[in-house]
Design an enzyme around this catalytic site. Structure first.
Site, PDB file in Angstrom:
ATOM      1  N   ARG A 128      -3.763  -6.713 -11.381  1.00 33.07           N
ATOM      2  CA  ARG A 128      -4.338  -5.438 -11.447  1.00 33.07           C
ATOM      3  C   ARG A 128      -3.500  -4.311 -10.695  1.00 33.07           C
ATOM      4  NH1 ARG A 128      -6.212  -5.219  -6.329  1.00 33.07           N
ATOM      5  NH2 ARG A 128      -6.459  -7.248  -5.375  1.00 33.07           N
ATOM      6  N   ASP A 148      -1.978  -2.234   7.734  1.00 34.84           N
ATOM      7  CA  ASP A 148      -2.086  -1.944   6.169  1.00 34.84           C
ATOM      8  C   ASP A 148      -2.374  -0.357   5.741  1.00 34.84           C
ATOM      9  OD1 ASP A 148      -1.828  -2.750   3.409  1.00 34.84           O
ATOM     10  OD2 ASP A 148      -3.861  -2.561   3.119  1.00 34.84           O
ATOM     11  N   HIS A 172       2.987  -4.278   8.754  1.00 31.73           N
ATOM     12  CA  HIS A 172       2.666  -4.299   7.520  1.00 31.73           C
ATOM     13  C   HIS A 172       1.908  -2.831   7.395  1.00 31.73           C
ATOM     14  CE1 HIS A 172       1.896  -5.438   3.006  1.00 31.73           C
ATOM     15  NE2 HIS A 172       0.802  -4.644   3.335  1.00 31.73           N
ATOM     16  N   CYS A 173       2.453  -1.681   6.927  1.00 31.74           N
ATOM     17  CA  CYS A 173       1.924  -0.435   6.559  1.00 31.74           C
ATOM     18  C   CYS A 173       2.811   0.134   5.696  1.00 31.74           C
ATOM     19  CB  CYS A 173       1.822   0.239   7.952  1.00 31.74           C
ATOM     20  SG  CYS A 173       3.557   0.305   8.780  1.00 31.74           S
ATOM     21  N   HIS A 174       2.320   1.266   5.327  1.00 30.89           N
ATOM     22  CA  HIS A 174       2.999   2.246   4.065  1.00 30.89           C
ATOM     23  C   HIS A 174       2.998   3.753   4.300  1.00 30.89           C
ATOM     24  CE1 HIS A 174       1.868  -1.465   1.905  1.00 30.89           C
ATOM     25  NE2 HIS A 174       0.714  -1.471   2.346  1.00 30.89           N
TER      26      HIS A 174
END
Length: 310
Positions: A136, A263, A37-39
């Site tokens: 949000r 993340d 899970h990374c961006h």
């Protein structure tokens, strides 16, 4: 806010800045480990951010991500489309194509996506779509549209990643239960770690996983969930201790359906930017045996994202 640096982690300082001096983890990752899970963000001049975004990150592109991968000791990445890019997956696709097969992707798509576009995404390395229910961050997409997308990606062997907050699980339970694919929950459904790990709220999430064998969970993002926070003393490696009982419970209860990721670059995070080396050192606290560590970091992500190599 840190200043621009030189070297593999060079970046431009901005409102949402990432930690530019990650330490070397003391925990040695099993060979073949996957940051699941990374961006990637931009760079904005090449891959513009979505006009409808609710936050604007600093640039954090594929070169920095791959440098971090190598620095921490990971072999592969799973790159998840972040809301700041909307349904424009070009930055994600570019990173996957540049990875030489070491990255897979989780995209965001709209109902209007064509079958040809889905096939092109698959060829680039995309293996899932993300549905975001955090108010949000995004405006909710109608559930009938999401269900249509899930039905269309099923023949490709893709899965659905869902991002929601714990109080919303009862309202979303029936919709999640009806999804026809493997379902991966981001960050354990964001439990309130000030409440007991044996309390009714987290018990509901565990029941959701127990009753639905197609549901997996990422045991990531202690920096988002923690109240105790990062280490107070320089050189201390024990961090986010209030999250440990929750993540460890999920790992030990569902060892074949858990994933972990950094993340990076920690989008829209308030308070502090974590040291990614410290986050890696969090892993043995939640997966205390070599067997659990291998399932979490190697076997499970390979089964979900690179099954053709098994």
């Amino acid at each position: 806010m840190s200043k621009p640096t030189t070297g593999p982690f060079e970046k431009t300082a901005g409102w949402l800045d990432w930690f530019d001096g990650p330490s070397r983890p003391r925990f040695v990752l099993p060979p073949g480990s996957v940051d699941a899970h990374c961006h990637v963000f931009g760079p904005g001049a090449e891959f513009p951010y979505a006009p409808e975004r609710k936050y604007t990150p600093c640039d954090a592109g594929k070169a920095q991500l791959f440098a971090l991968r190598d620095h921490l000791g990971f072999a592969r990445n799973v790159i998840v489309q972040a809301t700041c890019h909307g349904a424009d997956n070009r930055a994600l696709v570019d990173a996957c194509l540049a990875s030489n097969g070491k990255a897979r992707g989780v995209a965001t798509v709209r109902r209007s996506v064509s079958d040809d576009e889905l096939r092109l995404l698959h060829a680039a390395g995309v293996r899932g779509v993300r549905f975001n229910f955090v108010r949000r961050l995004v405006d909710f997409t109608p559930k009938d549209e999401l269900m249509e997308i899930a039905t269309r990606i099923q023949p490709l062997g893709w899965h659905v990643v869902i991002y929601f907050e714990a109080p919303d699980l009862p309202e979303l339970w029936d919709f999640f239960s009806a999804l026809p694919t493997t379902v991966v929950v981001d960050h354990m459904g964001r439990p309130d770690v000030t409440r007991p790990v044996d309390g009714p709220e987290f018990a509901l999430f565990l029941r959701f996983m127990r009753e639905h064998p197609n549901v997996w969970s990422k045991v990531s993002c202690p920096e988002r969930l923690s109240v105790s926070g990062p280490p107070a003393l320089r050189g201390e490696r024990s961090a986010y201790v209030d999250v440990v009982p929750f993540a460890r419970r999920v790992v030990e209860t569902f060892p074949d359906r858990v994933l972990w990721g950094t993340d990076w670059p920690h989008p829209n995070l308030k308070g502090h930017m974590p040291d990614d080396g410290l986050l890696v050192d969090f892993i043995p606290h939640i997966a205390p045996t070599p067997a659990l560590q291998r399932k979490l970091l190697v076997d499970n992500p390979m089964r979900l994202y690179w099954p053709e190599e098994l």
